[in-house]
Design a protein around this motif. Structure first.
Motif, short mmCIF file in Angstrom:
data_model
loop_
_atom_site.label_atom_id
_atom_site.label_comp_id
_atom_site.label_asym_id
_atom_site.label_seq_id
_atom_site.Cartn_x
_atom_site.Cartn_y
_atom_site.Cartn_z
N ILE B 258 1.09 -1.42 -18.35
CA ILE B 258 1.90 -1.69 -17.16
C ILE B 258 2.48 -0.37 -16.66
O ILE B 258 3.19 0.31 -17.40
N ALA B 259 2.13 -0.01 -15.44
CA ALA B 259 2.57 1.27 -14.87
C ALA B 259 3.60 1.00 -13.78
O ALA B 259 3.31 0.34 -12.78
N ILE B 260 4.79 1.52 -13.99
CA ILE B 260 5.88 1.29 -13.04
C ILE B 260 6.24 2.60 -12.35
O ILE B 260 6.58 3.58 -13.02
N GLY B 261 6.12 2.61 -11.04
CA GLY B 261 6.50 3.81 -10.30
C GLY B 261 5.65 5.02 -10.62
O GLY B 261 6.12 6.15 -10.61
N ILE B 262 4.37 4.77 -10.98
CA ILE B 262 3.43 5.86 -11.23
C ILE B 262 2.35 5.78 -10.15
O ILE B 262 1.73 4.74 -9.97
N SER B 263 2.14 6.89 -9.44
CA SER B 263 1.21 6.81 -8.31
C SER B 263 -0.24 6.73 -8.79
O SER B 263 -1.08 6.15 -8.13
N GLY B 264 -0.55 7.34 -9.94
CA GLY B 264 -1.91 7.23 -10.46
C GLY B 264 -2.76 8.44 -10.18
O GLY B 264 -3.90 8.33 -9.71
N ALA B 265 -2.23 9.63 -10.49
CA ALA B 265 -3.02 10.85 -10.37
C ALA B 265 -4.22 10.74 -11.29
O ALA B 265 -4.16 10.06 -12.32
N ILE B 266 -5.29 11.43 -10.91
CA ILE B 266 -6.55 11.31 -11.65
C ILE B 266 -6.37 11.69 -13.13
O ILE B 266 -6.96 11.10 -14.02
N GLN B 267 -5.49 12.67 -13.40
CA GLN B 267 -5.23 13.07 -14.79
C GLN B 267 -4.56 11.95 -15.57
O GLN B 267 -4.78 11.80 -16.76
N HIS B 268 -3.71 11.20 -14.90
CA HIS B 268 -3.06 10.08 -15.57
C HIS B 268 -4.08 8.97 -15.85
O HIS B 268 -4.16 8.45 -16.96
N LEU B 269 -4.88 8.67 -14.84
CA LEU B 269 -5.88 7.59 -15.00
C LEU B 269 -6.87 7.93 -16.10
O LEU B 269 -7.33 7.05 -16.83
N ALA B 270 -7.20 9.23 -16.26
CA ALA B 270 -8.14 9.63 -17.32
C ALA B 270 -7.61 9.23 -18.69
O ALA B 270 -8.37 8.94 -19.60
N GLY B 271 -6.29 9.22 -18.83
CA GLY B 271 -5.69 8.88 -20.12
C GLY B 271 -5.57 7.40 -20.38
O GLY B 271 -5.34 6.98 -21.51
N ILE B 272 -5.68 6.58 -19.31
CA ILE B 272 -5.42 5.14 -19.51
C ILE B 272 -6.62 4.26 -19.15
O ILE B 272 -6.57 3.05 -19.30
N ASN B 273 -7.70 4.89 -18.69
CA ASN B 273 -8.88 4.13 -18.27
C ASN B 273 -9.42 3.20 -19.34
O ASN B 273 -10.03 2.20 -19.04
N ASN B 282 4.50 -0.63 -7.70
CA ASN B 282 4.80 0.58 -6.93
C ASN B 282 5.18 0.21 -5.51
O ASN B 282 4.63 -0.73 -4.94
N THR B 283 6.12 0.96 -4.94
CA THR B 283 6.54 0.67 -3.56
C THR B 283 5.47 1.06 -2.55
O THR B 283 5.41 0.51 -1.46
N ASP B 284 4.64 2.04 -2.93
CA ASP B 284 3.65 2.57 -1.98
C ASP B 284 2.31 1.84 -2.12
O ASP B 284 1.60 2.03 -3.11
N PRO B 285 1.97 1.03 -1.12
CA PRO B 285 0.70 0.27 -1.22
C PRO B 285 -0.53 1.19 -1.23
O PRO B 285 -1.61 0.77 -1.61
N GLU B 286 -0.33 2.46 -0.81
CA GLU B 286 -1.46 3.41 -0.78
C GLU B 286 -1.60 4.18 -2.10
O GLU B 286 -2.46 5.04 -2.23
N ALA B 287 -0.73 3.92 -3.07
CA ALA B 287 -0.79 4.65 -4.34
C ALA B 287 -2.18 4.47 -4.96
O ALA B 287 -2.69 3.35 -5.03
N PRO B 288 -2.80 5.58 -5.41
CA PRO B 288 -4.17 5.48 -5.95
C PRO B 288 -4.28 4.52 -7.14
O PRO B 288 -5.36 4.00 -7.40
N PHE B 289 -3.17 4.28 -7.81
CA PHE B 289 -3.22 3.40 -8.98
C PHE B 289 -3.69 2.00 -8.61
O PHE B 289 -4.31 1.30 -9.42
#
Lengths: 248, 318
Positions: B258-273, B282-289
């Protein structure tokens, strides 16, 4: 102290991953290659030893000529010289055997590598190298100090850290923590100019056999679109996680 | 010929990954028409492994193995593999095993495939599917040596019961010179660790400050989850570095992330894929996550998370 830093030449983290030749080869088209991030932490630590305690730092890569810009970057960061073992890297064991030859011939006290490379993620080369040359080994290293030949190293364990005492000669599998990310170095113009004059020695590989080979690559199955739940209806999310995903 | 599985334990108790590798080993032994042997070191309830198909358990008990040491453990596994005539040795992917496995592979003169995510697709040639490119791809790898070492990626195969009438034998291992001595172990106690957690609750800069982590911890408590964070959060010192998840931080292969307030940078996604089910708030509907997630809520964490905690408490009690 003679330090050898093993440098893996890897696609930048943000690279799109594609395969060619019937999914048997990694597609390097348009891919930017960099020093493996885990190796970069270890390289920076080597620079620290060089500056604070005095050391000669050699960087090494097992690879074809296309990896030389990556070695030059390591030289620009401050390594004294570079070695390229002229071989297409195939698997972890054959790379470790080539590096073992370099270590035996070079009389190194300390070998720094990254815990794993971000391309094949095997995490096997540092440990195999340590076993082949019969050096002490600390993996997942997040801190180290050297006093003469005695070494205190810290490694990450599940839920914490372990402090270890060991001695040179030593192989380290490093990661973030061995230095902090803010302390990583970007080559400056002087470093880049100097790197051009530093020796980059190409050595021919010793005969080895690979223990493993890649038959083909695959990409993960495409993911379905995200299911959006209304912010006022978290009950629906709980229901989906319980009944559909079955994870709570 | 046999298949040997190292069933890892902590303080005498098997880790969940031990049951996963025994379950995996059982199937590999079936594929090879061979028997399955499980090795345990200072474990209390060896018979628990019979449930997952270990007909024979080789139990090593030795006080000098109380603290993990990579070279020593690799040597013990090697001794048992040789005594049992094992052609395939299977390990999990804990931080300790990842440290010992390459040493073991060299000792056994075996090809080693780490990060294996599925049963061998063929046994001749011996072919396994492995994670590569930080979870952005897989490689089908052939191990061509006579002896093989396999590291099974966490949570990639699952735990399956297959009860057998097993028996346990003790084994006296020769303890190797280690060269590396443990001085001190510092562990956060009483908290679920990211490595063991089935569920990880992670938060990012969207939480605005370390003082707001109370609700993240409360949500993790309700779910029996571990807490984690994005890189900027650990860089800012809001949370300890050990919680940083991503390319250069800790990898997560949980069942639920569960990711709260994390936009989802590619480096972050690499760790959780490698996590199975991902939820993003996330408040931003455009967040890559949102592109990487299975479920999402577009909304303010400060409104959504307390509601989620309240509803989950009710759900858990029901």
């Amino acid at each position: 102290m003679k330090i050898l830093v093993c440098i893996s030449h890897v696609p930048d983290t943000t690279s799109k991953i594609n395969f060619t030749e019937n999914d048997t080869k990694f597609d390097t088209n348009g891919v930017q290659f960099v020093i493996n991030p885990y190796d970069e932490f270890s390289l920076t630590r080597a620079m620290w030893f060089k500056e604070k305690q005095g050391a000669n730092v050699t960087v090494v890569n097992v690879g074809n000529a296309s990896t030389e810009p990556t070695l030059r970057k390591a030289l620009a960061i401050g390594a004294d010289d570079a070695i390229r073992v002229n071989m297409d890297a195939t698997d972890g064991l054959s790379v470790a055997k080539q590096l073992a030859e370099v270590v035996k011939n070079g009389g190194y006290d300390l070998v720094l590598a990254g815990r794993e490379s971000i391309d094949y993620n095997g995490g096997m080369v540092p440990g195999m190298l340590a076993a082949l040359v019969d050096f002490n080994f600390v993996n997942g290293c997040v801190g180290m100090e050297i006093d003469g030949t005695s070494v205190t190293a810290t490694r990450e364990i599940d839920g914490g850290n372990e402090t270890l005492s060991t001695a040179l000669p030593l192989v380290i599998g490093g990661q973030k923590g061995i230095v902090e990310e803010k302390d990583l170095r970007i080559p400056n113009m002087r470093g880049i100019m100097m790197a051009r004059k530093k020796p980059l020695n190409v050595v021919e590989p010793v005969a080895t056999e690979s223990a493993t080979s890649i038959e083909s690559f695959e990409k993960p199955a495409p993911k379905g679109a995200v299911k959006l739940v209304d912010a006022d209806n978290v009950d629906e999310l709980i229901s989906l996680l319980h009944n559909e995903a079955k994870v709570i | 010929m046999s298949v040997l599985v190292f069933a890892d334990s902590a303080e005498g108790k098997f880790k969940k990954s031990a049951f996963e590798v025994v379950s995996y080993g059982k199937k590999v032994a079936e594929q090879l028409g061979s028997n399955l042997v499980a090795l345990t070191i200072n474990a209390n309830n060896n018979e628990e492994l019979y449930t997952y198909g270990a007909e024979k358990v080789i139990a090593v008990s030795n006080d000098s193995l109380a603290t993990f040491n990579a070279k020593v453990y690799a040597s013990v596994i090697k001794q048992v593999a040789e005594a049992q005539g094992s052609s395939v040795v299977i390990l999990d992917s804990s931080i300790d095993t990842l440290y010992a496995a390459p040493i073991l592979a060299v000792g056994l003169d075996a090809g080693y495939a780490s990060n294996v995510v599925a049963l061998p697709s063929a046994t001749s040639p011996f072919t396994v599917k492995r994670k590569a490119f930080s979870n952005k791809g897989f490689s089908n790898t052939v191990i061509s040596t006579e002896k093989k070492v396999i590291g099974v990626a966490k949570n990639s195969y699952g735990v399956f019961e297959s009860p057998v009438d097993g028996s346990t034998e003790t084994f006296e291992a020769t303890i190797a010179d280690s060269g590396v001595t443990s001085i001190k172990v510092e562990r956060v106690t009483g908290k679920v660790t990211i490595a063991d957690a089935d569920i990880v609750v992670s938060a990012g800069r969207g939480l605005k400050g370390p003082e707001n982590w109370g609700m993240v911890e409360e949500l993790a408590d309700v779910l029996g989850a571990a807490t984690a964070c994005s890189k900027p959060v650990s860089d800012l010192g809001w949370r300890p570095h050990g919680e940083h998840v991503g390319q250069t931080g800790k990898p997560v292969a949980s069942n639920l992330y569960i990711a709260i307030g994390i936009s989802g940078a590619i480096q972050h996604l690499a760790g959780i894929n490698a996590s199975k089910v991902k939820v993003v708030i996330n408040t931003d509907p455009e967040a890559p996550f949102f592109k990487a997630a299975d479920y999402g809520i577009v909304g303010d964490a400060f409104e959504v998370v307390p509601k989620l905690i309240e509803k989950l408490k009710a759900f858990k009690q029901a």
